[in-house]
Design a protein around this motif. Structure first.
Motif, PDB file in Angstrom:
ATOM      1  N   THR A   1       0.804  -1.179   0.065  1.00 18.19           N
ATOM      2  CA  THR A   1       0.074  -0.200  -0.168  1.00 18.19           C
ATOM      3  C   THR A   1       0.890   1.308   0.048  1.00 18.19           C
ATOM      4  O   THR A   1       1.818   1.237   0.563  1.00 18.19           O
ATOM      5  N   GLU A   2       0.412   2.350  -0.663  1.00 21.65           N
ATOM      6  CA  GLU A   2       0.990   3.548  -0.780  1.00 21.65           C
ATOM      7  C   GLU A   2       0.485   4.364   0.715  1.00 21.65           C
ATOM      8  O   GLU A   2      -0.054   5.300   0.582  1.00 21.65           O
ATOM      9  N   SER A   3       1.244   3.936   1.577  1.00 23.32           N
ATOM     10  CA  SER A   3       1.073   4.720   3.020  1.00 23.32           C
ATOM     11  C   SER A   3       1.734   5.831   3.191  1.00 23.32           C
ATOM     12  O   SER A   3       1.223   6.767   3.996  1.00 23.32           O
ATOM     13  N   GLY A   4       2.973   5.729   2.608  1.00 28.62           N
ATOM     14  CA  GLY A   4       3.776   7.222   2.871  1.00 28.62           C
ATOM     15  C   GLY A   4       3.122   8.295   2.280  1.00 28.62           C
ATOM     16  O   GLY A   4       2.561   8.427   1.248  1.00 28.62           O
ATOM     17  N   VAL A   5       3.182   9.609   2.957  1.00 29.60           N
ATOM     18  CA  VAL A   5       2.818  10.754   2.371  1.00 29.60           C
ATOM     19  C   VAL A   5       3.695  11.835   2.323  1.00 29.60           C
ATOM     20  O   VAL A   5       4.544  11.926   3.349  1.00 29.60           O
ATOM     21  N   ARG A   6       3.825  12.589   1.317  1.00 28.68           N
ATOM     22  CA  ARG A   6       4.837  13.682   1.143  1.00 28.68           C
ATOM     23  C   ARG A   6       4.127  14.941   0.522  1.00 28.68           C
ATOM     24  O   ARG A   6       3.393  14.870  -0.283  1.00 28.68           O
ATOM     25  N   PHE A   7       4.256  16.263   1.588  1.00 28.13           N
ATOM     26  CA  PHE A   7       3.806  17.241   1.182  1.00 28.13           C
ATOM     27  C   PHE A   7       5.033  18.384   0.758  1.00 28.13           C
ATOM     28  O   PHE A   7       6.028  18.352   1.262  1.00 28.13           O
ATOM     29  N   THR A   8       4.764  18.860  -0.401  1.00 27.23           N
ATOM     30  CA  THR A   8       5.759  19.897  -1.089  1.00 27.23           C
ATOM     31  C   THR A   8       5.059  21.363  -0.822  1.00 27.23           C
ATOM     32  O   THR A   8       4.125  21.559  -1.629  1.00 27.23           O
ATOM     33  N   HIS A   9       5.714  22.334  -0.235  1.00 29.70           N
ATOM     34  CA  HIS A   9       4.939  23.389  -0.052  1.00 29.70           C
ATOM     35  C   HIS A   9       5.712  24.357  -1.145  1.00 29.70           C
ATOM     36  O   HIS A   9       6.963  24.767  -1.168  1.00 29.70           O
ATOM     37  N   ILE A  10       5.030  24.710  -2.094  1.00 30.67           N
ATOM     38  CA  ILE A  10       5.691  24.971  -3.517  1.00 30.67           C
ATOM     39  C   ILE A  10       6.276  26.470  -3.206  1.00 30.67           C
ATOM     40  O   ILE A  10       7.371  26.770  -3.772  1.00 30.67           O
ATOM     41  N   PRO A  11       5.512  27.657  -2.532  1.00 31.83           N
ATOM     42  CA  PRO A  11       6.292  28.850  -2.364  1.00 31.83           C
ATOM     43  C   PRO A  11       7.583  28.852  -1.632  1.00 31.83           C
ATOM     44  O   PRO A  11       8.444  29.575  -2.124  1.00 31.83           O
TER      45      PRO A  11
ATOM     46  N   ARG B   1       1.078   2.973   9.441  1.00 32.22           N
ATOM     47  CA  ARG B   1       0.467   1.983   8.141  1.00 32.22           C
ATOM     48  C   ARG B   1      -0.394   2.796   7.638  1.00 32.22           C
ATOM     49  O   ARG B   1      -1.044   2.331   6.697  1.00 32.22           O
ATOM     50  N   SER B   2      -1.214   3.611   8.427  1.00 33.27           N
ATOM     51  CA  SER B   2      -2.170   4.409   7.912  1.00 33.27           C
ATOM     52  C   SER B   2      -1.965   5.497   6.883  1.00 33.27           C
ATOM     53  O   SER B   2      -1.379   6.469   7.555  1.00 33.27           O
ATOM     54  N   GLN B   3      -2.256   5.697   5.930  1.00 35.87           N
ATOM     55  CA  GLN B   3      -2.095   6.762   4.785  1.00 35.87           C
ATOM     56  C   GLN B   3      -2.658   8.152   5.782  1.00 35.87           C
ATOM     57  O   GLN B   3      -1.984   9.331   5.725  1.00 35.87           O
ATOM     58  N   HIS B   4      -3.929   7.966   6.221  1.00 34.45           N
ATOM     59  CA  HIS B   4      -4.424   9.042   6.883  1.00 34.45           C
ATOM     60  C   HIS B   4      -3.583   9.601   7.897  1.00 34.45           C
ATOM     61  O   HIS B   4      -3.337  10.843   8.171  1.00 34.45           O
ATOM     62  N   ARG B   5      -3.235   8.583   8.788  1.00 29.40           N
ATOM     63  CA  ARG B   5      -2.160   9.059  10.051  1.00 29.40           C
ATOM     64  C   ARG B   5      -1.400   9.887   9.642  1.00 29.40           C
ATOM     65  O   ARG B   5      -0.481  10.833   9.931  1.00 29.40           O
ATOM     66  N   ASN B   6      -0.523   9.114   8.613  1.00 26.31           N
ATOM     67  CA  ASN B   6       0.858   9.749   7.917  1.00 26.31           C
ATOM     68  C   ASN B   6       0.486  11.243   7.359  1.00 26.31           C
ATOM     69  O   ASN B   6       1.412  11.988   7.403  1.00 26.31           O
ATOM     70  N   ARG B   7      -0.650  11.448   6.956  1.00 27.79           N
ATOM     71  CA  ARG B   7      -1.042  12.881   6.393  1.00 27.79           C
ATOM     72  C   ARG B   7      -1.195  13.837   7.618  1.00 27.79           C
ATOM     73  O   ARG B   7      -0.541  15.020   7.436  1.00 27.79           O
ATOM     74  N   VAL B   8      -1.384  13.413   8.552  1.00 32.54           N
ATOM     75  CA  VAL B   8      -1.721  14.311   9.785  1.00 32.54           C
ATOM     76  C   VAL B   8       0.114  14.491  10.175  1.00 32.54           C
ATOM     77  O   VAL B   8       0.001  15.654  10.766  1.00 32.54           O
ATOM     78  N   ILE B   9       0.508  13.413  10.088  1.00 34.45           N
ATOM     79  CA  ILE B   9       1.993  13.548  10.878  1.00 34.45           C
ATOM     80  C   ILE B   9       2.764  14.705   9.744  1.00 34.45           C
ATOM     81  O   ILE B   9       3.707  15.413  10.368  1.00 34.45           O
ATOM     82  N   ALA B  10       2.721  14.187   8.664  1.00 29.92           N
ATOM     83  CA  ALA B  10       3.442  15.283   7.689  1.00 29.92           C
ATOM     84  C   ALA B  10       2.821  16.591   7.652  1.00 29.92           C
ATOM     85  O   ALA B  10       3.570  17.648   7.406  1.00 29.92           O
ATOM     86  N   MET B  11       1.506  16.906   7.810  1.00 32.37           N
ATOM     87  CA  MET B  11       1.021  17.972   7.826  1.00 32.37           C
ATOM     88  C   MET B  11       1.520  18.946   9.259  1.00 32.37           C
ATOM     89  O   MET B  11       2.022  20.050   9.124  1.00 32.37           O
ATOM     90  N   ASP B  12       1.606  18.075  10.401  1.00 29.02           N
ATOM     91  CA  ASP B  12       2.325  18.845  11.496  1.00 29.02           C
ATOM     92  C   ASP B  12       3.732  19.136  11.178  1.00 29.02           C
ATOM     93  O   ASP B  12       4.144  20.170  11.759  1.00 29.02           O
ATOM     94  N   MET B  13       4.252  18.357  10.735  1.00 30.16           N
ATOM     95  CA  MET B  13       5.776  18.641  10.400  1.00 30.16           C
ATOM     96  C   MET B  13       5.932  19.860   9.358  1.00 30.16           C
ATOM     97  O   MET B  13       7.192  20.537   9.709  1.00 30.16           O
ATOM     98  N   LEU B  14       4.982  19.851   8.474  1.00 30.79           N
ATOM     99  CA  LEU B  14       5.110  21.026   7.472  1.00 30.79           C
ATOM    100  C   LEU B  14       4.795  22.389   8.101  1.00 30.79           C
ATOM    101  O   LEU B  14       5.651  23.340   8.055  1.00 30.79           O
TER     102      LEU B  14
END
Length: 376
Positions: free
Chosen positions: A255-265, A276-289
């Motif tokens: 499964t594609e559980s990993g999530v990567r956010f790129t802030h374009i500006p 293992r949850s993509q939803h949870r990884n979205r939350v974690i990655a957003m907090d990091m961003l």
């Protein structure tokens, strides 16, 4: 009184005087009394988030106040013991008490520097991002060594460490990884580690016994709490999902559980493969961003000239903050403070407090010099 004892006593007294001033001693005592009373209020935990914040503040003040009081008492006891030993011509006891004073002087200096952690986010938890420089396996192995060094440092301090994201190297080591370190003053201490770290050694990967130089960058930013609002325009985000690499079982591989956010500006990237949850990884990655954008704003406020990507986009000669030399001699040298240590094994096992303290002291010294120059 012995001259060495008198000198140490004066040194400790000066550090404690500055320490009390930095802590705003009377105000700290009043605040601690308020927090102690609040801790006994049965309604405190009606708001769990606020209760945790207050208890952390209380714990920090207890450690600071009781630490100073214990230090002052220990110094007084040592001085009294020296007087008694001199009166009885007991050189061995006097020597032991002076050795204790040397230990107390080191502790007083450490506490003085730690009291300077008064930045807006210094008491926060921290993220540590490690990236291998150019050089393939050599640099990737070095990045993994640094990652372990910070994990060991955190463990020594009793901090909690979670590996948030890791990208494995092709043959050994890591291309990149992010740790979340939870503990009081985590960001305040770790922020001094941001920069390029250079390793010189004989390659363990078949380098014909020639010295190899490897680089890796470290970037530290604070974990932010719910009270700090960071607004991100969805149009400014690029979102990617991917399969987590490395060990993790069949679920991770399918499964594609990993999530990567790129802030374009800003070009800032935040990724998570922690869950293992993509939803949870979205939350974690957003907090990091959000945390990285907040740290960027802090740097702007502090008028730090280097861009936050400087340590990542140019990982090489002329940009390092610390050299770790394993061959032909054993030496670790911090290029900002000039501090040197001849035991790289201990340093790579997490013994980096002295480097952090020296970097903090150098930063404070530069700030004071700038303030003096402005005053003139």
């Amino acid at each position: 009184m012995r001259a060495d004892a008198t000198q140490l006593h004066e040194q400790i007294t000066a550090s404690v005087t500055l320490l009390r001033r930095h802590l705003d001693w009377d105000a700290s005592l009043i605040r601690l009394a308020e927090l102690n009373a609040r801790a006994e209020d049965p309604t405190l935990w009606n708001d769990a988030t606020e209760a945790q914040r207050l208890m952390r503040e209380r714990g920090r003040l207890v450690e600071q106040v009781e630490g100073v009081q214990k230090l002052e008492q220990s110094v007084a006891d040592a001085m009294e013991l020296i007087e008694m030993a001199e009166a009885e011509s007991d050189a061995a006891t006097a020597d032991a008490a002076v050795a204790d004073l040397e230990t107390y002087a080191t502790e007083a200096k450490r506490r003085e520097i730690e009291s300077l952690l008064s930045g807006e986010a210094d008491h926060n938890d921290a993220y540590i991002e490690v990236n291998a420089g150019a050089g393939g396996t050599e640099a990737q192995d070095w990045a993994e060594m640094l990652l372990r060094m910070y994990m060991r440092w955190a463990e020594r301090r009793g901090y909690k460490v979670v590996l948030t994201e890791q990208s494995e190297g092709e043959e050994a080591g890591i291309k990149s990884a992010t740790l979340q370190v939870t503990g009081d003053n985590a960001f305040g201490w770790l922020k001094t580690e941001t920069g390029v770290h250079r390793l010189v050694r004989i390659s363990p990967f078949g380098g014909n016994d020639k010295r190899q130089t490897s680089f890796a960058s470290v970037y530290v930013y604070p974990v932010i709490d719910d009270k700090i609002e960071i607004e991100i325009n969805p149009a400014d985000l690029k979102t990617d999902t991917f399969r987590a690499s490395g060990a993790g079982g069949q679920h991770v591989n399918k499964t594609e559980s990993g999530v990567r956010f790129t802030h374009i500006p800003t070009g800032i990237v935040a990724a998570s493969t922690q869950d293992r949850s993509q939803h949870r990884n979205r939350v974690i990655a957003m907090d990091m961003l959000k945390a990285r954008l907040y740290e960027l704003e802090l740097r702007k406020r502090e008028a730090i000239s280097e861009g936050i990507e400087a340590g990542k986009t140019d990982i090489g000669w002329g940009h390092q903050i610390r050299n770790y030399v394993l061959q032909p001699y054993q030496l670790v040298k911090d290029l900002r403070s000039g501090l040197e240590k001849g035991n790289p094994s201990a340093v790579l096992d997490g013994d980096i407090d002295d480097f952090m303290a020296a970097a903090l002291a150098a930063r404070v010294g530069n700030t004071r010099s700038d303030a003096s120059a402005n005053a003139r």
